[in-house]
Design a protein around this motif. Structure first.
Motif, PDB file in Angstrom:
ATOM      1  N   VAL A 196       0.862  -1.175   0.000  1.00 41.11           N
ATOM      2  CA  VAL A 196       0.000   0.000   0.000  1.00 41.11           C
ATOM      3  C   VAL A 196       0.898   1.225   0.000  1.00 41.11           C
ATOM      4  N   GLY A 197       0.948   1.914  -1.149  1.00 42.94           N
ATOM      5  CA  GLY A 197       1.878   3.035  -1.265  1.00 42.94           C
ATOM      6  C   GLY A 197       3.300   2.531  -1.158  1.00 42.94           C
ATOM      7  N   ARG A 198       4.043   3.072  -0.208  1.00 42.96           N
ATOM      8  CA  ARG A 198       5.418   2.628   0.010  1.00 42.96           C
ATOM      9  C   ARG A 198       5.536   1.616   1.143  1.00 42.96           C
ATOM     10  N   SER A 199       4.413   1.241   1.708  1.00 44.63           N
ATOM     11  CA  SER A 199       4.435   0.344   2.871  1.00 44.63           C
ATOM     12  C   SER A 199       3.978  -1.058   2.500  1.00 44.63           C
ATOM     13  N   ASN A 200       4.499  -2.028   3.227  1.00 50.42           N
ATOM     14  CA  ASN A 200       4.088  -3.417   3.079  1.00 50.42           C
ATOM     15  C   ASN A 200       3.257  -3.816   4.296  1.00 50.42           C
ATOM     16  N   HIS A 201       2.100  -4.392   4.051  1.00 48.88           N
ATOM     17  CA  HIS A 201       1.220  -4.782   5.143  1.00 48.88           C
ATOM     18  C   HIS A 201       0.941  -6.277   5.070  1.00 48.88           C
ATOM     19  N   GLN A 202       1.180  -6.941   6.189  1.00 46.39           N
ATOM     20  CA  GLN A 202       0.901  -8.372   6.271  1.00 46.39           C
ATOM     21  C   GLN A 202      -0.601  -8.585   6.408  1.00 46.39           C
ATOM     22  N   GLN A 203      -1.157  -9.387   5.528  1.00 45.70           N
ATOM     23  CA  GLN A 203      -2.575  -9.718   5.567  1.00 45.70           C
ATOM     24  C   GLN A 203      -2.739 -11.200   5.872  1.00 45.70           C
ATOM     25  N   ARG A 204      -3.696 -11.501   6.713  1.00 43.14           N
ATOM     26  CA  ARG A 204      -3.947 -12.897   7.075  1.00 43.14           C
ATOM     27  C   ARG A 204      -5.401 -13.256   6.801  1.00 43.14           C
ATOM     28  N   LEU A 205      -5.591 -14.421   6.245  1.00 44.25           N
ATOM     29  CA  LEU A 205      -6.924 -14.961   6.016  1.00 44.25           C
ATOM     30  C   LEU A 205      -7.141 -16.138   6.959  1.00 44.25           C
ATOM     31  N   GLU A 206      -8.254 -16.132   7.658  1.00 42.18           N
ATOM     32  CA  GLU A 206      -8.619 -17.226   8.544  1.00 42.18           C
ATOM     33  C   GLU A 206      -9.531 -18.177   7.762  1.00 42.18           C
ATOM     34  N   VAL A 207      -9.028 -19.364   7.495  1.00 39.92           N
ATOM     35  CA  VAL A 207      -9.726 -20.281   6.587  1.00 39.92           C
ATOM     36  C   VAL A 207     -10.431 -21.379   7.386  1.00 39.92           C
ATOM     37  N   GLU A 208     -11.732 -21.478   7.158  1.00 42.39           N
ATOM     38  CA  GLU A 208     -12.527 -22.561   7.739  1.00 42.39           C
ATOM     39  C   GLU A 208     -12.966 -23.476   6.603  1.00 42.39           C
ATOM     40  N   VAL A 209     -12.617 -24.745   6.718  1.00 41.61           N
ATOM     41  CA  VAL A 209     -12.828 -25.701   5.631  1.00 41.61           C
ATOM     42  C   VAL A 209     -14.030 -26.590   5.924  1.00 41.61           C
TER      43      VAL A 209
END
Length: 222
Positions: A81-94
């Protein structure tokens, strides 16, 4: 509690699952908890590969500790995002939708996952492993039915075409895909198998990739 989290490439998870199955076969054992963990992790790995192909993001994943009840797996990627890096996490329910289900796909999801009794975060992904022909018509009917109810959450489906080819498709809140995932190509990935990520750090700033992974993560279920 350690401040380091171990994250794995989807390809490594697929290989580790096969190694765990062979380990149990050689010893004449097959715990039910391992079967479930392998099923959930394999479906999540295939979803993660499809998500990576669709988004262009490098993805990592890990199973949740056996003592925890939800979610089943976590998927991580880094969003710029712009000049920044953001860690994104997805919570997966199977969950698994098979050919013996008494419900159509939409009714199955409304009964089991979108029944109003579940509270999902914005990062939750309901992942359905479809154990029958995953036609566009089947998914379009389910998508249209879910749009009428407007449940909270995001839903993807994974379906198997043949021994090597799987398809990943977003079912809700929008209908997108399918993305083809070939296991032979996925297993040839040059992504390193494991990454250690410091909690609270972005995956770029806090990651140390190891060329050789440590213990098979599925052995925690034996």
């Amino acid at each position: 509690m350690s401040n380091i989290e171990h994250w794995y490439s989807p390809a490594f998870i697929l290989e580790a699952a096969d190694m765990a199955v062979q380990h149990c076969k050689d010893r004449g054992i097959r715990p039910a908890s391992l079967d479930r963990a392998i099923g959930e992790a394999r479906a999540t790995a295939i979803f993660a590969i499809g998500f990576s192909q669709q988004s262009g993001q490098e993805v990592w994943m890990r199973m949740v500790e056996p003592s925890e009840q939800a979610p089943d797996c976590l998927v991580m990627y880094v969003e710029k995002v712009g000049r920044s890096n953001h860690q994104q996490r997805l919570e997966v329910e199977v969950t698994t939708y098979n050919s013996h289900s008494r419900d159509d796909l939409a009714s199955f999801l409304l009964r089991t996952k979108f029944d109003g009794n579940h509270s999902y975060s914005p990062s939750t992904v309901i992942l359905v492993y479809v154990q029958q022909a995953m036609t566009f018509e089947l998914l379009k009917l389910a998508h249209d039915r879910l749009r009428e109810v407007v449940p909270k959450g995001v839903c993807y489906c994974v379906g198997q075409v043949d021994a090597d080819l799987f398809q990943v498709m977003q079912l809700y809140s929008r209908l997108a895909g399918p993305v083809n995932v070939r296991l032979s190509e996925a297993l040839a990935s040059d992504q390193l198998p494991v990454a250690d990520v410091e909690r609270g750090m972005s995956a770029v700033q806090g990651r140390t990739e190891k060329p050789v992974p440590t213990a098979n993560p599925f052995f925690a279920y034996l």
